[in-house]
Design a protein around this motif. Structure first.
Motif, PDB file in Angstrom:
ATOM      1  N   MET A 299       0.725  -1.167   0.033  1.00  0.00           N
ATOM      2  CA  MET A 299       0.196  -0.155  -0.005  1.00  0.00           C
ATOM      3  C   MET A 299       0.769   1.282   0.040  1.00  0.00           C
ATOM      4  SD  MET A 299      -3.096  -0.986   2.526  1.00  0.00           S
ATOM      5  CE  MET A 299      -3.929   0.300   2.501  1.00  0.00           C
ATOM      6  N   PHE A 300       2.106   1.215   0.739  1.00  0.00           N
ATOM      7  CA  PHE A 300       2.671   2.284   0.897  1.00  0.00           C
ATOM      8  C   PHE A 300       3.410   2.533  -0.674  1.00  0.00           C
ATOM      9  CE2 PHE A 300       7.120   4.240   1.482  1.00  0.00           C
ATOM     10  CZ  PHE A 300       6.903   5.157   2.561  1.00  0.00           C
ATOM     11  N   GLY A 301       3.934   1.392  -1.300  1.00  0.00           N
ATOM     12  CA  GLY A 301       4.464   1.638  -2.617  1.00  0.00           C
ATOM     13  C   GLY A 301       3.396   2.084  -3.541  1.00  0.00           C
ATOM     14  N   ALA A 302       2.150   1.889  -3.421  1.00  0.00           N
ATOM     15  CA  ALA A 302       1.088   2.087  -4.305  1.00  0.00           C
ATOM     16  C   ALA A 302       0.641   3.434  -4.163  1.00  0.00           C
ATOM     17  CB  ALA A 302      -0.323   1.202  -4.039  1.00  0.00           C
ATOM     18  N   ALA A 303       0.834   4.027  -2.794  1.00  0.00           N
ATOM     19  CA  ALA A 303       0.652   5.474  -2.775  1.00  0.00           C
ATOM     20  C   ALA A 303       1.572   6.085  -3.680  1.00  0.00           C
ATOM     21  CB  ALA A 303       0.711   5.727  -1.364  1.00  0.00           C
ATOM     22  N   TYR A 304       3.073   5.844  -3.677  1.00  0.00           N
ATOM     23  CA  TYR A 304       3.913   6.656  -4.470  1.00  0.00           C
ATOM     24  C   TYR A 304       3.660   6.153  -6.061  1.00  0.00           C
ATOM     25  CZ  TYR A 304       6.210   8.669  -0.468  1.00  0.00           C
ATOM     26  OH  TYR A 304       6.752   9.423   0.564  1.00  0.00           O
ATOM     27  N   ILE A 305       3.245   5.208  -6.392  1.00  0.00           N
ATOM     28  CA  ILE A 305       2.917   4.814  -7.809  1.00  0.00           C
ATOM     29  C   ILE A 305       1.881   5.822  -8.271  1.00  0.00           C
ATOM     30  CG2 ILE A 305       2.391   3.053  -9.370  1.00  0.00           C
ATOM     31  CD1 ILE A 305       3.702   0.985  -7.606  1.00  0.00           C
ATOM     32  N   LEU A 306       1.033   5.894  -7.522  1.00  0.00           N
ATOM     33  CA  LEU A 306      -0.161   6.773  -7.889  1.00  0.00           C
ATOM     34  C   LEU A 306       0.354   8.225  -7.952  1.00  0.00           C
ATOM     35  CD1 LEU A 306      -3.423   6.864  -8.402  1.00  0.00           C
ATOM     36  CD2 LEU A 306      -3.377   7.692  -5.913  1.00  0.00           C
ATOM     37  N   TYR A 307       1.138   8.574  -7.169  1.00  0.00           N
ATOM     38  CA  TYR A 307       1.568   9.974  -7.370  1.00  0.00           C
ATOM     39  C   TYR A 307       2.549  10.133  -8.550  1.00  0.00           C
ATOM     40  CZ  TYR A 307       3.404  14.371  -5.592  1.00  0.00           C
ATOM     41  OH  TYR A 307       3.704  15.681  -5.396  1.00  0.00           O
ATOM     42  N   ALA A 308       3.085   8.957  -9.032  1.00  0.00           N
ATOM     43  CA  ALA A 308       3.987   8.897  -9.913  1.00  0.00           C
ATOM     44  C   ALA A 308       3.301   8.909 -11.323  1.00  0.00           C
ATOM     45  CB  ALA A 308       4.841   7.805 -10.200  1.00  0.00           C
ATOM     46  N   MET A 309       2.087   8.203 -11.344  1.00  0.00           N
ATOM     47  CA  MET A 309       1.148   8.211 -12.422  1.00  0.00           C
ATOM     48  C   MET A 309       0.612   9.448 -12.904  1.00  0.00           C
ATOM     49  SD  MET A 309      -0.864   4.569 -11.638  1.00  0.00           S
ATOM     50  CE  MET A 309      -2.230   4.670 -13.034  1.00  0.00           C
ATOM     51  N   ALA A 310       0.436  10.295 -11.670  1.00  0.00           N
ATOM     52  CA  ALA A 310       0.006  11.620 -12.080  1.00  0.00           C
ATOM     53  C   ALA A 310       0.762  12.606 -12.376  1.00  0.00           C
ATOM     54  CB  ALA A 310      -0.805  12.270 -10.653  1.00  0.00           C
ATOM     55  N   PHE A 311       1.915  12.677 -11.584  1.00  0.00           N
ATOM     56  CA  PHE A 311       2.957  13.681 -11.928  1.00  0.00           C
ATOM     57  C   PHE A 311       4.235  13.254 -12.551  1.00  0.00           C
ATOM     58  CE2 PHE A 311       0.583  14.971  -8.233  1.00  0.00           C
ATOM     59  CZ  PHE A 311       0.302  16.331  -8.507  1.00  0.00           C
ATOM     60  N   GLY A 312       4.295  12.054 -13.005  1.00  0.00           N
ATOM     61  CA  GLY A 312       5.751  11.549 -13.593  1.00  0.00           C
ATOM     62  C   GLY A 312       6.696  11.082 -12.511  1.00  0.00           C
ATOM     63  N   VAL A 313       7.639  10.114 -12.995  1.00  0.00           N
ATOM     64  CA  VAL A 313       8.511   9.578 -12.164  1.00  0.00           C
ATOM     65  C   VAL A 313       9.616  10.509 -11.557  1.00  0.00           C
ATOM     66  CG1 VAL A 313      10.376   7.781 -11.940  1.00  0.00           C
ATOM     67  CG2 VAL A 313       8.428   7.234 -13.306  1.00  0.00           C
ATOM     68  N   ALA A 314       9.951  11.498 -12.552  1.00  0.00           N
ATOM     69  CA  ALA A 314      11.007  12.574 -12.005  1.00  0.00           C
ATOM     70  C   ALA A 314      10.465  13.285 -10.918  1.00  0.00           C
ATOM     71  CB  ALA A 314      11.538  13.316 -13.067  1.00  0.00           C
ATOM     72  N   LYS A 315       9.264  13.834 -10.952  1.00  0.00           N
ATOM     73  CA  LYS A 315       8.799  14.775  -9.911  1.00  0.00           C
ATOM     74  C   LYS A 315       8.582  13.996  -8.585  1.00  0.00           C
ATOM     75  CE  LYS A 315       6.203  18.663 -10.351  1.00  0.00           C
ATOM     76  NZ  LYS A 315       4.816  19.405 -11.104  1.00  0.00           N
ATOM     77  N   THR A 316       8.324  12.602  -8.773  1.00  0.00           N
ATOM     78  CA  THR A 316       7.936  11.892  -7.600  1.00  0.00           C
ATOM     79  C   THR A 316       9.090  11.567  -6.834  1.00  0.00           C
ATOM     80  OG1 THR A 316       6.247  10.943  -8.885  1.00  0.00           O
ATOM     81  CG2 THR A 316       6.758   9.680  -6.677  1.00  0.00           C
ATOM     82  N   GLN A 317      10.171  11.361  -7.442  1.00  0.00           N
ATOM     83  CA  GLN A 317      11.656  11.157  -7.032  1.00  0.00           C
ATOM     84  C   GLN A 317      12.000  12.309  -6.461  1.00  0.00           C
ATOM     85  OE1 GLN A 317      13.516   9.200  -9.951  1.00  0.00           O
ATOM     86  NE2 GLN A 317      13.585   7.118  -9.234  1.00  0.00           N
ATOM     87  N   GLU A 318      11.780  13.479  -6.979  1.00  0.00           N
ATOM     88  CA  GLU A 318      12.225  14.774  -5.979  1.00  0.00           C
ATOM     89  C   GLU A 318      11.259  14.831  -4.676  1.00  0.00           C
ATOM     90  OE1 GLU A 318      11.432  18.166  -8.664  1.00  0.00           O
ATOM     91  OE2 GLU A 318      12.634  17.237 -10.245  1.00  0.00           O
ATOM     92  N   SER A 319      10.140  14.476  -4.609  1.00  0.00           N
ATOM     93  CA  SER A 319       9.195  14.815  -3.621  1.00  0.00           C
ATOM     94  C   SER A 319       9.343  13.769  -2.510  1.00  0.00           C
ATOM     95  CB  SER A 319       7.843  14.784  -3.996  1.00  0.00           C
ATOM     96  OG  SER A 319       7.336  13.492  -4.157  1.00  0.00           O
ATOM     97  N   THR A 320      10.304  12.482  -2.900  1.00  0.00           N
ATOM     98  CA  THR A 320      10.907  11.765  -1.825  1.00  0.00           C
ATOM     99  C   THR A 320      12.106  11.846  -1.048  1.00  0.00           C
ATOM    100  OG1 THR A 320      11.590  10.429  -3.295  1.00  0.00           O
ATOM    101  CG2 THR A 320       9.145   9.897  -2.777  1.00  0.00           C
TER     102      THR A 320
END
Lengths: 491, 137
Positions: free
Chosen positions: B41-62
């Motif tokens: 579930m924890f991973g899914a939360a970040y995957i959802l975020y990555a689907m919306a904003f893209g991987v690069a932006k997600t990695q910045e936000s973590t």
């Protein structure tokens, strides 16, 4: 406590190596140190087991047969010491051989992942746990074999992955069948129950499934074809590590299972295993003789040599098993050593193909010597350990009156000598060909590692007495599984 | 693909999913749940975020790297076996302690929970590692 170390130490080392994956020098140094520590732990276990007999612990304090047991007997301890020594040597060898991209792409953590699986498979006393360790080991090796991602490697790794997955299916279905009938997964408990069954309909079918699974993993006839199709693709340091550990875990497990579970129809199993052993030895060496790539010759040799170990299993007397154990130690060292020597040749001449090699004896006598020692050991020339290994096996064969398989073993030895001499003639003795690929420099670390291993091979030949005595004790524990059962179940 | 609905949903769902994953992690010992599902579930939360904003932006936000998260998880899982050794038991033996005994806030914590936390991180890290490299293609 010490029995969980072979499993949690590699895991902790792996974690450290993952965190420090950017610092290449640290990784190289730490891996050597860590593998030495692992070998030392192996020695401690070996001494402990030799003095106090078979040792079992119950992690989590769940008693056998309910919890997962870890068991160390002499054979598993010997195997762990040998496998971690192979790892030490490969760790010294790797910095000088494997390119920087591969080294920083997770090579070192993966090697310790592999070692964790190997040690787990040596020490576990639980069927399903054994399956898990096999998967740990294979997952690491899948990645190692594809690491770097060249086209040839990916081709090899697909074959490797597919066939090993199929083998895992056989493995886990056999576990299911036995669990359905016995209601236990603890190996000692299962063996104990088996000895008092009136009816044993499913035992042989389950054992046959196990046998297929392990003969795929240790490359017996007719399931060996994946090995020469994949082992020559990664850098030779990785192949050397595989040659010294992976197939031997399959052999080890077969010994363990035969000792514990073959209670019924022993006549059939003896005949069956000896037939396959003979075929494996002979077909492996014939195919080796027809190859021209050093790595392929050596890969086919792995198969042929596994045949010898299985021959010892088929004989199943104390001296036969002891011979097979000594032979396994020798093979893990000598085989790895020949692969590493092949790596030295590659560094110098830029090819593994015998057509483009030559003149190395004249140009680099040390390289020639470093190949000569393990190659002659594999071929069985006294006073190197290969001679003693074959001698004890053949002696065991005669004592058990298995004349046919013994004759095949002797004949195979002759062919082994032939194909080793072939590499020797082509790569070292013949004149350097016009179209030689390159004249590279050999890295000192690789020479050091190979010399260390060659020294170990010679020492194994010199100290044949004490090692053989140890193997005899180990063989006794294998032939009398009651010791194992009572050590685990405490009765 | 940029979808404003997905982006708003992802921004609000991520913290919610993380909290929920912690609940699932905690109740796991005796009820359905546990480290593995919580980690997913924890991973899914970040995957959802990555689907919306893209991987690069997600990695910045973590603030963590998925590989390090996995390694940390493995470390925690091994360490959870050690307290048993200090107590003189066999490796990995569960040690439990109940806080606030006989009050409304009775809280039972033990080394199996630490092990589950390790699994939680390892699974979450691995899932994110795999999904991010697939999504980057």
């Amino acid at each position: 406590m010490i029995l969980v170390l072979p499993i949690i130490l590699p895991l902790l080392i792996m974690v450290v190596l993952i965190f420090t994956r950017r610092w290449l020098f640290f990784q190289q140094a730490f891996s050597i140190l860590a593998s030495v520590v692992l070998m030392w732990v192996g020695f401690l276990i070996l001494m402990d087991v030799q003095q106090n007999g078979i040792k079992a612990v119950q992690p989590g304090s769940w008693d056998a047969p309910f919890g997962i047991t870890l068991v160390a007997d002499l054979f598993s301890a010997i195997m762990m010491v040998t496998a971690s020594f192979v790892a030490v040597v490969v760790m010294i060898f790797s910095p000088g051989f494997i390119d920087k991209e591969r080294q920083t792409a997770g090579y070192y953590p993966l090697v310790f992942g592999l070692l964790m699986g190997v040690n787990g498979a040596f020490f576990t006393g639980d069927l399903f746990n054994l399956y898990v360790w096999y998967e740990v080991m294979l997952t690491s090796s899948f990645v190692l074999i594809a690491l770097g991602g060249s086209a040839e490697q990916l081709r090899g790794s697909i074959k490797y992955v597919t066939i090993n997955f199929v083998a895992s299916i056989f493995f886990v279905s056999a576990i299911g069948i036995l669990y359905g009938q016995a209601g236990t997964l603890n190996m000692a408990d299962l063996a104990d129950k088996m000895r008092s069954w009136d009816e044993h309909t499913y035992v042989n079918s389950a054992l046959m499934l196990f046998f297929i699974a392990f003969s795929v993993k240790s490359a017996l006839v007719p399931f060996f074809f994946w090995l020469p199709a994949s082992y020559h693709t990664p850098p030779v340091a990785i192949t050397a590590l595989f040659a010294g550990t992976l197939t031997k875990v399959g052999v080890y497990t077969m010994f363990r299972f035969y000792s514990l579970f073959v209670v019924y129809d022993q006549m059939f199993w003896t005949l069956f295993i000896l037939t396959l052993a003979g075929l494996t030895m002979f077909i492996g060496v014939l195919m080796a003789a027809s190859q021209f790539d050093i790595r392929k010759i050596l890969s086919f040799h792995i198969i042929s040599q596994v045949g010898y170990m299985i021959m010892g299993l088929g004989i199943f007397t104390v001296s036969g098993i002891a011979g097979a154990i000594y032979f396994t130690i020798h093979n893990m060292l000598s085989k790895t050593n020949t692969f590493l020597a092949g790596g030295l040749v590659y560094q110098r001449s830029g090819s593994y193909d015998l057509k483009y090699l030559g003149g190395l004896y004249k140009a680099k006598p040390l390289l020639a010597l470093l190949f000569f020692i393990p190659a002659m050991s594999l071929a069985g020339i006294p006073p190197l350990p290969g001679f003693f290994g074959k001698f004890f096996l053949i002696k065991g064969g005669f004592e058990a009156q298995q004349y046919f398989i013994t004759a095949v073993a002797i004949l195979t030895g002759l062919f082994t000598l032939f194909s080793m001499v072939k590499i020797w003639n082509e790569a070292y003795w013949k004149k350097e060909p016009e179209d030689v690929k390159s004249r590279g420099k050999v890295h000192p670390a690789t020479i050091m590692a190979t010399s260390l291993l060659a020294l170990a091979v010679i020492l194994l030949g010199i100290f044949v007495g004490p090692v053989m005595e140890l193997s005899m004790q180990a063989g006794e524990q294998i032939v009398n599984p009651q010791m194992y059962i009572s050590a685990v179940l405490g009765k | 693909m940029e979808s404003i609905i997905l982006q708003i949903a992802a921004r609000h769902l991520r913290p919610l999913l993380i909290v929920l994953s912690l609940v699932v992690l905690y109740r796991g010992h005796n009820e359905p749940g546990g480290g593995f599902i919580g980690g997913l579930m924890f991973g899914a939360a970040y995957i959802l975020y990555a689907m919306a904003f893209g991987v690069a932006k997600t990695q910045e936000s973590t603030f963590f790297n998925p590989i390090n998260l996995t390694a940390l998880g493995l470390l925690i899982a091994v360490v959870s076996g050690l307290p048993a050794l200090l107590l003189g038991d066999s490796f990995m033996t569960g040690a439990w302690y109940t806080f606030f005994k006989q009050t409304a806030f009775e809280l039972k914590l033990g080394t199996p929970l630490i092990f589950d936390v390790g699994v939680y991180f390892a699974v979450a890290g691995m899932l994110m590692l795999v999904m991010f490299s697939i999504m980057e293609e």
